[in-house]
Design an enzyme around this catalytic site. Structure first.
Site, PDB file in Angstrom:
ATOM      1  N   SER A  15      37.129  34.193  36.430  1.00 58.92           N
ATOM      2  CA  SER A  15      37.248  35.563  36.948  1.00 58.92           C
ATOM      3  C   SER A  15      36.075  36.017  37.819  1.00 58.92           C
ATOM      4  CB  SER A  15      37.413  36.550  35.797  1.00 58.92           C
ATOM      5  OG  SER A  15      38.701  36.427  35.278  1.00 58.92           O
ATOM      6  N   LYS A  64      36.945  36.835  41.258  1.00 60.27           N
ATOM      7  CA  LYS A  64      37.560  38.129  41.579  1.00 60.27           C
ATOM      8  C   LYS A  64      36.595  39.047  42.341  1.00 60.27           C
ATOM      9  CE  LYS A  64      40.576  37.471  37.640  1.00 60.27           C
ATOM     10  NZ  LYS A  64      40.909  37.784  36.237  1.00 60.27           N
ATOM     11  N   TYR A 107      46.174  32.502  43.197  1.00 62.86           N
ATOM     12  CA  TYR A 107      45.316  33.105  42.159  1.00 62.86           C
ATOM     13  C   TYR A 107      44.698  32.014  41.281  1.00 62.86           C
ATOM     14  CZ  TYR A 107      44.157  35.390  37.731  1.00 62.86           C
ATOM     15  OH  TYR A 107      43.509  35.794  36.584  1.00 62.86           O
ATOM     16  N   TYR A 123      35.908  43.593  31.191  1.00 65.13           N
ATOM     17  CA  TYR A 123      37.160  43.979  30.503  1.00 65.13           C
ATOM     18  C   TYR A 123      36.901  45.053  29.448  1.00 65.13           C
ATOM     19  CZ  TYR A 123      37.544  39.432  32.563  1.00 65.13           C
ATOM     20  OH  TYR A 123      37.440  38.407  33.427  1.00 65.13           O
ATOM     21  N   VAL A 162      36.031  33.448  32.052  1.00 65.80           N
ATOM     22  CA  VAL A 162      36.231  32.730  30.790  1.00 65.80           C
ATOM     23  C   VAL A 162      35.693  31.294  30.827  1.00 65.80           C
ATOM     24  CG1 VAL A 162      38.163  34.091  29.868  1.00 65.80           C
ATOM     25  CG2 VAL A 162      38.635  32.117  31.337  1.00 65.80           C
TER      26      VAL A 162
HETATM   27  N1  GLN Z   1      42.155  32.270  35.183  1.00 66.64           N
HETATM   28  C1  GLN Z   1      41.923  33.067  34.011  1.00 66.64           C
HETATM   29  C2  GLN Z   1      43.201  33.733  33.571  1.00 66.64           C
HETATM   30  O1  GLN Z   1      43.960  34.099  34.407  1.00 66.64           O
HETATM   31  C3  GLN Z   1      40.860  34.083  34.339  1.00 66.64           C
HETATM   32  C4  GLN Z   1      40.517  34.955  33.170  1.00 66.64           C
HETATM   33  C5  GLN Z   1      39.069  35.291  33.045  1.00 66.64           C
HETATM   34  O2  GLN Z   1      38.172  34.613  33.509  1.00 66.64           O
HETATM   35  N2  GLN Z   1      38.815  36.346  32.315  1.00 66.64           N
HETATM   36  O3  GLN Z   1      43.476  33.866  32.409  1.00 66.64           O
END
Ligand code: GLN
Length: 305
Positions: free
Chosen positions: A63, A66, A189, A241, A259
């Protein structure tokens, strides 16, 4: 400030926590990552780095990608973008479906999965079929490094097991908040989530956010100072989050986690930081990474507050 000493102290203090977190095993390709790792890199605006651990070791940025996609979309669409995605913390898990139905398919912010998928859809509208190549080009430019690429094994693993992300995109499509083909968008994505970068590369890439949108080394302007302020503000309020408040409370810096176990954090006008430790807390943020950043801001007194 003796940053090397501070990093050594942090490394010692986090040792008992290295066993506590849990790697992101919901992505099968990440299940076997060795948990007991700790790496941290401070990148000052003049390019000086202070490091501890193997800062050249690449990991899945997940993420953290992003931040790059939001930056590019904000540059292309400006305020128009907020018709499709909000700028409020969600208070929910990164992959939650609950709020999305209530709020008519408009995700709360660009850093939860649903919001990042909307951003990817906007980038696909702008770039059509070569959207992933354009995203990767942008990340390479921002990182001033042509050797950045994605990990096919992680990508395929997410594509095979990412049922929740498919659910999110289909729900948003039903509310007309996705313009392109859902498979094309979700593939783009997953590809940008599966980009691999090292701690050194990620901290380097984030320097523009510590310098009002302009790379302090190449002098390239990536976004205006006003947009850099918005990106940092969203990192502070939404970058972790449903633990974003907790991160702001303990660390006091804009930050973004993934993650894969990475976290980037910004100290405006001074440095960008990347920390890597793949054991995650219950909200999917690096447990040791969060603690290390808290120790760093406590020991140095450097935070935005
Ligand atoms: N690619 C992961 C997902 O879509 C990204 C989630 C994350 O890093 N929080 O679940």
């Amino acid at each position: 400030m003796n940053y090397n000493l501070v990093l050594e102290e942090i490394q010692k203090e986090i040792q008992p926590l290295l066993k506590v977190g849990k790697v992101a095993d919901y992505i099968p390709a990440l299940k076997n990552v060795k948990k007991e790792q700790f790496v941290m890199c401070l990148h000052l605006l003049d390019g000086t780095t202070y490091t501890i651990g193997n800062v050249e070791n690449k990991f899945s940025i997940q993420s953290i990608s992003k931040v790059f996609t939001f930056t590019k979309a904000l540059e292309i669409y400006g305020k128009e973008l907020y018709k499709n995605v909000g700028h409020e913390p969600s208070g929910n898990a990164f992959n939650s479906l609950v709020q999305l139905e209530h709020e008519n398919g408009i995700p709360r912010n660009p850093f939860i999965n649903a919001g990042a998928i909307v951003i990817t859809d906007l980038l696909r509208s702008a770039y059509k079929n070569n959207s992933f190549d354009k995203i990767l080009d942008f990340i390479q430019e921002i990182a001033d490094n042509k050797n950045i690429s994605y990990d096919k094994e992680v990508y395929c693993s997410e594509l095979e097991s990412g049922y929740r992300n498919f659910a999110l995109i289909n729900m948003m499509k039903s509310f007309n908040n996705i313009s392109n083909n859902v498979d094309d968008v979700i593939e783009t994505y997953f590809k940008h989530c599966s980009i691999s970068m090292s701690t050194r590369e990620l901290s380097r890439a984030m320097l523009f956010l510590a310098n009002q949108g302009t790379d302090p080394l190449t002098k390239k302007v990536f976004v205006s100072s006003s947009k850099a302020k918005r990106i940092n503000a969203l990192m502070l309020t939404c970058g972790h989050y449903d633990a974003s408040g907790d991160f702001a409370f303990h660390v006091g810096l804009p930050g973004k986690s993934g993650v894969g176990g990475g976290i980037v954090a910004i100290i405006p006008n001074l440095m960008s930081i990347c920390v890597y430790s793949p054991g995650l807390n219950a909200q999917g943020n690096s447990l040791v990474g969060t603690k290390a950043l808290e120790l760093f801001t406590s020991k140095t007194g450097l935070s935005i507050f």
